[in-house]
Structure formats: structure tokens, C-alpha cells
Design a protein around this motif. Sequence first.
Motif: not given
Length: 185
Positions: A77-106
Motif C-alpha cells: 500500500p505504501d509503494n506499489p511497483s509497476r510490476e505489482d500493478l501490472d500483475s494485479a491487473a492481469a490477475m483481475r482480468s483473468l479471474h474476475e469473470p469466473e468469480l462473477l459467473e459463480k456469484k451470479v449463479g448462486v
Amino acid sequence: MKAWRRKGDAILAGFEQQEAAVLRGLVGQLEDMLTARAEEAPQDELAELTGIRTGPAESPDDPVLSRLLPDFHRLDPDNPSREDLDSAAAMRSLHEPELLEKKVGVAKIVLDTLPRDGGSVKLTFEQADAWLGALNDVRLALGTALDVTEDMPDELPEDDPRAPHLGVYHWLTWVQETLIQALTG
């Protein structure tokens, strides 16, 4: 409400008309929010070719959606690196659709199994598990909207605009707890 109970391979409960209306309303609102978020996903030609769905790379601005769809990669939180920001964006982009599908499904399972006018609910163990997920999501959403904290009193002053909604939050907690007891008892 008649508390959840187990009878053979079924989980049973009874909801009054008003209880069913409140729960259906909350679950329906949650489903709408999650569906709207899913529809915000960028159209990706590579995803269409490969069949790999991608979602938004940015965290939701809405605090309720942010609570329901947390970051998949923790940042300093004090000093996110560019690499960490890119990794977070990639992880969200890949995993959020599945999480949304699961939550809408339940959410859909709750709406499909809870009679509009109240009455008896009979669930399989799989449906009961979906109910637990949806109840948890509704409690997280409502708790975030009400700014519920561990040190918050069980009751708020009558002039606090959150007071009536806190009662609904506590009722949802009880519904969830009795469902867990029925599943594990």
C-alpha cells in the motif's frame, strides 16, 4: 421464518411473504450489480479466438463491488511497483469473470428456489451451498453499505438512518447461521 432444518437429503425452511420479498429484493439487486459489472468487460478478440474470457483490469470504484470482488494480488500500500500493478491487473482480468459467473449463479439459485410469496423452501445440499454463498455476498454488500464494524453495537439509535437496515443485516446473519447448522448437524 422457520429456521433451516435437515430432513434426510433435504434442507428445509419456511419464509413469510415479507421475508421472501426482502431476501429476493436484496439478492436481485446484488445479481443486477454483478451482471452490470460483467457486462463492462472489454471485448477482446484474442479471448474470442481462444475461448479465454477476460474481465476489467481495474478494481471496481463502488465500495460494495470492491468488497465482493477484491484484488487477486496484494499490493504494497505504501509503494506499489509497476510490476505489482501490472500483475494485479492481469490477475483481475483473468479471474474476475469466473468469480462473477459463480456469484451470479448462486444468486439465481436463491431466486429460483425462494417462492415469491414466501412459503416452504426445500433444497438439495448443492443448492444449500449456493444459498450460503449468496447469503454471504448479500451480508458483505449490506455490511459494506452500512459500514458495519466488529465494534458496532447490535442496535443503533432510532435517528440513525442505518438502524432499520442493521436489523435486516442481523436477520441475514441468523438465516445464514441456521443454514450452516442444518448442513453440519
